[in-house]
Design a protein around this motif. Structure first.
Motif, PDB file in Angstrom:
ATOM      1  N   GLY A   1       0.818  -1.193   0.000  1.00 48.34           N
ATOM      2  CA  GLY A   1       0.000   0.000   0.000  1.00 48.34           C
ATOM      3  C   GLY A   1       0.858   1.252   0.000  1.00 48.34           C
ATOM      4  N   ARG A   2       0.220   2.395   0.046  1.00 51.67           N
ATOM      5  CA  ARG A   2       0.936   3.662   0.040  1.00 51.67           C
ATOM      6  C   ARG A   2       0.937   4.233   1.453  1.00 51.67           C
ATOM      7  N   THR A   3       2.091   4.458   1.985  1.00 55.61           N
ATOM      8  CA  THR A   3       2.173   5.037   3.300  1.00 55.61           C
ATOM      9  C   THR A   3       3.555   5.606   3.535  1.00 55.61           C
ATOM     10  N   SER A   4       3.608   6.669   4.315  1.00 54.19           N
ATOM     11  CA  SER A   4       4.903   7.203   4.716  1.00 54.19           C
ATOM     12  C   SER A   4       5.010   7.210   6.232  1.00 54.19           C
ATOM     13  N   SER A   5       4.040   6.611   6.893  1.00 61.08           N
ATOM     14  CA  SER A   5       4.021   6.615   8.355  1.00 61.08           C
ATOM     15  C   SER A   5       4.938   5.538   8.910  1.00 61.08           C
ATOM     16  N   PRO A   6       5.503   5.773  10.063  1.00 61.04           N
ATOM     17  CA  PRO A   6       6.355   4.761  10.693  1.00 61.04           C
ATOM     18  C   PRO A   6       5.524   3.688  11.377  1.00 61.04           C
ATOM     19  N   TYR A   7       6.038   2.456  11.345  1.00 64.64           N
ATOM     20  CA  TYR A   7       5.304   1.331  11.910  1.00 64.64           C
ATOM     21  C   TYR A   7       6.211   0.447  12.756  1.00 64.64           C
ATOM     22  N   ALA A   8       5.703   0.039  13.893  1.00 62.24           N
ATOM     23  CA  ALA A   8       6.292  -1.085  14.605  1.00 62.24           C
ATOM     24  C   ALA A   8       5.741  -2.342  13.943  1.00 62.24           C
ATOM     25  N   MET A   9       6.556  -3.408  13.869  1.00 66.65           N
ATOM     26  CA  MET A   9       6.118  -4.599  13.152  1.00 66.65           C
ATOM     27  C   MET A   9       6.466  -5.848  13.933  1.00 66.65           C
ATOM     28  N   ALA A  10       5.807  -6.927  13.551  1.00 65.75           N
ATOM     29  CA  ALA A  10       6.007  -8.175  14.282  1.00 65.75           C
ATOM     30  C   ALA A  10       5.609  -9.370  13.429  1.00 65.75           C
ATOM     31  N   TRP A  11       6.024 -10.523  13.898  1.00 69.29           N
ATOM     32  CA  TRP A  11       5.586 -11.801  13.350  1.00 69.29           C
ATOM     33  C   TRP A  11       4.865 -12.579  14.447  1.00 69.29           C
ATOM     34  N   PHE A  12       3.752 -13.161  14.067  1.00 78.20           N
ATOM     35  CA  PHE A  12       3.018 -14.075  14.925  1.00 78.20           C
ATOM     36  C   PHE A  12       2.852 -15.376  14.148  1.00 78.20           C
TER      37      PHE A  12
ATOM     38  N   ASP B   1       7.810 -25.643  15.032  1.00 80.62           N
ATOM     39  CA  ASP B   1       7.705 -24.338  14.378  1.00 80.62           C
ATOM     40  C   ASP B   1       6.662 -24.342  13.270  1.00 80.62           C
ATOM     41  N   THR B   2       6.109 -25.498  12.966  1.00 79.41           N
ATOM     42  CA  THR B   2       5.088 -25.597  11.929  1.00 79.41           C
ATOM     43  C   THR B   2       3.867 -24.768  12.294  1.00 79.41           C
ATOM     44  N   ALA B   3       3.502 -23.857  11.399  1.00 79.71           N
ATOM     45  CA  ALA B   3       2.378 -22.948  11.658  1.00 79.71           C
ATOM     46  C   ALA B   3       2.176 -22.058  10.440  1.00 79.71           C
ATOM     47  N   VAL B   4       1.090 -21.313  10.460  1.00 76.70           N
ATOM     48  CA  VAL B   4       0.926 -20.199   9.530  1.00 76.70           C
ATOM     49  C   VAL B   4       1.538 -18.976  10.198  1.00 76.70           C
ATOM     50  N   TYR B   5       2.427 -18.322   9.504  1.00 74.76           N
ATOM     51  CA  TYR B   5       3.121 -17.156  10.039  1.00 74.76           C
ATOM     52  C   TYR B   5       2.495 -15.879   9.474  1.00 74.76           C
ATOM     53  N   TYR B   6       2.185 -14.952  10.377  1.00 76.05           N
ATOM     54  CA  TYR B   6       1.531 -13.706  10.003  1.00 76.05           C
ATOM     55  C   TYR B   6       2.425 -12.514  10.321  1.00 76.05           C
ATOM     56  N   CYS B   7       2.447 -11.591   9.409  1.00 73.04           N
ATOM     57  CA  CYS B   7       3.118 -10.318   9.611  1.00 73.04           C
ATOM     58  C   CYS B   7       2.084  -9.313  10.124  1.00 73.04           C
ATOM     59  N   ALA B   8       2.509  -8.427  11.024  1.00 76.23           N
ATOM     60  CA  ALA B   8       1.604  -7.420  11.572  1.00 76.23           C
ATOM     61  C   ALA B   8       2.306  -6.079  11.651  1.00 76.23           C
ATOM     62  N   ALA B   9       1.536  -5.008  11.523  1.00 70.82           N
ATOM     63  CA  ALA B   9       2.085  -3.658  11.590  1.00 70.82           C
ATOM     64  C   ALA B   9       1.204  -2.783  12.459  1.00 70.82           C
ATOM     65  N   LYS B  10       1.860  -1.843  13.147  1.00 72.10           N
ATOM     66  CA  LYS B  10       1.151  -0.903  14.020  1.00 72.10           C
ATOM     67  C   LYS B  10       1.725   0.486  13.800  1.00 72.10           C
ATOM     68  N   GLY B  11       0.888   1.403  13.376  1.00 74.14           N
ATOM     69  CA  GLY B  11       1.316   2.788  13.273  1.00 74.14           C
ATOM     70  C   GLY B  11       1.585   3.330  14.660  1.00 74.14           C
ATOM     71  N   THR B  12       2.753   3.964  14.847  1.00 73.74           N
ATOM     72  CA  THR B  12       3.114   4.427  16.178  1.00 73.74           C
ATOM     73  C   THR B  12       4.108   5.569  16.105  1.00 73.74           C
ATOM     74  N   THR B  13       4.101   6.401  17.150  1.00 71.45           N
ATOM     75  CA  THR B  13       5.113   7.456  17.282  1.00 71.45           C
ATOM     76  C   THR B  13       6.132   7.096  18.356  1.00 71.45           C
ATOM     77  N   THR B  14       5.970   5.911  18.969  1.00 74.42           N
ATOM     78  CA  THR B  14       6.892   5.499  20.026  1.00 74.42           C
ATOM     79  C   THR B  14       8.043   4.683  19.445  1.00 74.42           C
ATOM     80  N   TRP B  15       9.020   4.428  20.293  1.00 77.03           N
ATOM     81  CA  TRP B  15      10.201   3.676  19.876  1.00 77.03           C
ATOM     82  C   TRP B  15      10.196   2.258  20.435  1.00 77.03           C
ATOM     83  N   ARG B  16       9.109   1.852  21.032  1.00 76.72           N
ATOM     84  CA  ARG B  16       9.047   0.550  21.686  1.00 76.72           C
ATOM     85  C   ARG B  16       8.595  -0.556  20.735  1.00 76.72           C
ATOM     86  N   VAL B  17       8.668  -1.793  21.253  1.00 74.75           N
ATOM     87  CA  VAL B  17       8.090  -2.929  20.535  1.00 74.75           C
ATOM     88  C   VAL B  17       6.763  -3.292  21.194  1.00 74.75           C
TER      89      VAL B  17
END
Length: 126
Positions: free
Chosen positions: A26-37, A90-106
């Protein structure tokens, strides 16, 4: 708008490696914290790894520490997961996730994330 697309899953043997990637189409210039579940059949979705918006702070589930490495392009909503020494558990479906944030944390909880990919299957045979 964020549209996450995972790739890199597959069928491997125990001890092998895989590298998952998650790109934002998609189109975005916002910063995101990200993760895998991940979610195995009959189990709850569980946290695997997270990275801050800057890429400087990372956290891992105990079950993958020392084997998996999360990385990202600085300030871009793209993330990778290098998975080494894979195990059948480790067998599973792996999902990527994103969170728009202004913080520096995870963020470690699935409920923290507003954007999700469709998932990619990882199967590890014994």
């Amino acid at each position: 708008q964020v549209q996450l697309v995972e790739s890199g899953g597959g069928l491997v043997q125990a001890g092998d490696s895989l590298r998952l990637s998650c790109a934002n189409s998609g189109r975005t210039s916002s910063p995101y914290a990200m993760a895998w579940f991940r979610q195995a059949p009959g189990k709850e979705r569980e946290f695997v790894a997270a990275v801050s918006r800057s890429g400087d702070i990372k956290d891992y589930a105990d079950s993958v520490k020392g084997r998996f490495t999360i990385s990202r392009d600085r300030y871009k909503p793209e993330v990778h997961l290098q998975m080494n020494s894979l195990k059948p558990d480790d067998t599973a479906v792996y999902y990527c996730a994103a969170k728009g944030t202004t913080t520096w944390r995870v963020y470690l909880a699935a409920s923290d994330y507003g954007y999700w990919g469709q998932g990619t299957q990882v199967t590890v045979s014994a």
